[in-house]
Design a protein around this motif. Sequence first.
Motif, PDB file in Angstrom:
ATOM      1  N   LEU A 185       9.765  -1.055   1.425  1.00  0.00           N
ATOM      2  CA  LEU A 185      10.091  -0.544   2.757  1.00  0.00           C
ATOM      3  C   LEU A 185       9.684   0.907   2.857  1.00  0.00           C
ATOM      4  O   LEU A 185       9.778   1.665   1.881  1.00  0.00           O
ATOM      5  CB  LEU A 185      11.606  -0.666   3.007  1.00  0.00           C
ATOM      6  N   LYS A 225       8.115  -7.348  -5.162  1.00  0.00           N
ATOM      7  CA  LYS A 225       9.228  -6.578  -4.588  1.00  0.00           C
ATOM      8  C   LYS A 225       9.003  -6.346  -3.089  1.00  0.00           C
ATOM      9  O   LYS A 225       7.870  -6.297  -2.628  1.00  0.00           O
ATOM     10  CB  LYS A 225       9.346  -5.234  -5.302  1.00  0.00           C
ATOM     11  N   THR A 226      10.097  -6.188  -2.381  1.00  0.00           N
ATOM     12  CA  THR A 226      10.016  -5.776  -0.980  1.00  0.00           C
ATOM     13  C   THR A 226       9.822  -4.263  -0.979  1.00  0.00           C
ATOM     14  O   THR A 226      10.592  -3.548  -1.620  1.00  0.00           O
ATOM     15  CB  THR A 226      11.331  -6.138  -0.253  1.00  0.00           C
ATOM     16  N   GLU A 284       2.939  -4.971   3.551  1.00  0.00           N
ATOM     17  CA  GLU A 284       2.412  -6.269   3.082  1.00  0.00           C
ATOM     18  C   GLU A 284       0.912  -6.106   2.829  1.00  0.00           C
ATOM     19  O   GLU A 284       0.205  -5.504   3.643  1.00  0.00           O
ATOM     20  CB  GLU A 284       2.612  -7.373   4.143  1.00  0.00           C
ATOM     21  N   ASP A 332      15.120  -4.459   7.145  1.00  0.00           N
ATOM     22  CA  ASP A 332      14.109  -4.962   6.214  1.00  0.00           C
ATOM     23  C   ASP A 332      12.697  -4.640   6.724  1.00  0.00           C
ATOM     24  O   ASP A 332      11.742  -5.390   6.484  1.00  0.00           O
ATOM     25  CB  ASP A 332      14.266  -6.485   6.033  1.00  0.00           C
ATOM     26  N   LYS A 362       3.519  -1.434  -3.530  1.00  0.00           N
ATOM     27  CA  LYS A 362       3.347  -2.888  -3.289  1.00  0.00           C
ATOM     28  C   LYS A 362       2.221  -3.446  -4.159  1.00  0.00           C
ATOM     29  O   LYS A 362       2.339  -4.567  -4.682  1.00  0.00           O
ATOM     30  CB  LYS A 362       3.058  -3.118  -1.796  1.00  0.00           C
ATOM     31  N   ARG A 387       7.882  -2.746   6.654  1.00  0.00           N
ATOM     32  CA  ARG A 387       7.692  -3.360   5.330  1.00  0.00           C
ATOM     33  C   ARG A 387       6.195  -3.480   5.044  1.00  0.00           C
ATOM     34  O   ARG A 387       5.436  -3.960   5.888  1.00  0.00           O
ATOM     35  CB  ARG A 387       8.340  -4.750   5.362  1.00  0.00           C
ATOM     36  N   VAL A 395      14.123  -4.249  -4.223  1.00  0.00           N
ATOM     37  CA  VAL A 395      13.602  -3.571  -3.031  1.00  0.00           C
ATOM     38  C   VAL A 395      13.279  -2.124  -3.404  1.00  0.00           C
ATOM     39  O   VAL A 395      14.068  -1.460  -4.077  1.00  0.00           O
ATOM     40  CB  VAL A 395      14.674  -3.576  -1.894  1.00  0.00           C
TER      41      VAL A 395
END
Length: 351
Positions: free
Chosen positions: A102, A99-100, A313, A308, A93, A311, A79
């Motif tokens: 945030l 990976k996440t 994307e 979470d 990203k 996030r 993360v």
Amino acid sequence: MIESAIATSTVVLPPPGALKETDIDPGLDLVAEIGRLRRERNAIILAHYYQDGEIQDLADFVGDSLDLSRKAAATDADVIVFCGVRFMGEVAKILSPSKTVLIPDADAGCSLEESCRADTFARFRERHPDHVAITYINCSAEVKALSDIIVTSSNAEAIVRQIPADRPILFAPDRHLGAYVARRTGRDLTLWPGACIVHEQFSEKELAKLKLRHPDARIAAHPECPDPILAQADCVGSTRALLDYVTNSDAREFIIATEPHIIHQMERAAPGKLFLPAPGADGGCNCADCPFMALNTMEKVYLALVNDAPRVEIAEELRIKALKPLERMLEMSASVPMSTSAPGGSSPHAA
Ligand code: 13P
Ligand code: SF4
């Protein structure tokens, strides 16, 4: 014909019922809790120099845009909590899709990004079909996808110097950085008319007055500043370059013409030296805080790890297109060294 990118970069918000700021126990030790969640989730916290001092101190790595991009690409964490602005989270990203990623606040934008919409940028490119599009990293993923090479303030000059002299260049979205690079390289860049609201507000007159009161002070300025500010500077460079300059200089006093939260790191790196924020038109000195960077707080870092979210994307088609010019940047910046300093708090992912 320049293909228009699909606007499919999104920030997923916390679901209804997720923990909110008002739910946090005021007695909670946020530093300890963030540390615990960081370990549990194998997370790395990256912070830009414009973040609040307490966030910088908590981070595993603090850096300028280039160093943060390199770090995001290389980390083995699961993360990434990116404490900066939204486009920085997008870059993380794009470079580390598994990976996440945030971000503490989904609304942390950037005036440069706002100045450059993808559809208008696509038309700008269409009007200059033979030009190489070199785009400052302070832009959306969609604009990156329409660009040939991404640059940051620490590698823009080095990258422009690598473009063959007979290739015309478009430079977006920061006209001040573009004009500075044009002066340094002698290249005739066609500039997008964007600017950073923070760096545009420094006053040439007030800066000269402050220098008169501190004649021994050196002026360190970011290239997002307009030319009348840069013309007075002893050092022009990215945030990390300015930090290195004040650390290594023999001078004891500095006037800092960039977002003033970097002074936190300067005071850590060069204790005993005096750092004066460059003044705005009214002579005041806290008007240069970036309102977008200021949206991030310790509470929001904690909530991001708990919920979470927010996030980042990015649809794979867009990510692949935006990755190409970012990879070209990383390849073409090999001569720009990684920061040797590793500011930030105690870390399981120390630099
Ligand atoms: P650097 O840290 O790369 O110099 O960028 C400054 C900036 O404005 C980030 O938004
Ligand atoms: Fe954008 Fe300027 Fe803030 Fe950097 S300081 S994030 S360029 S508005």
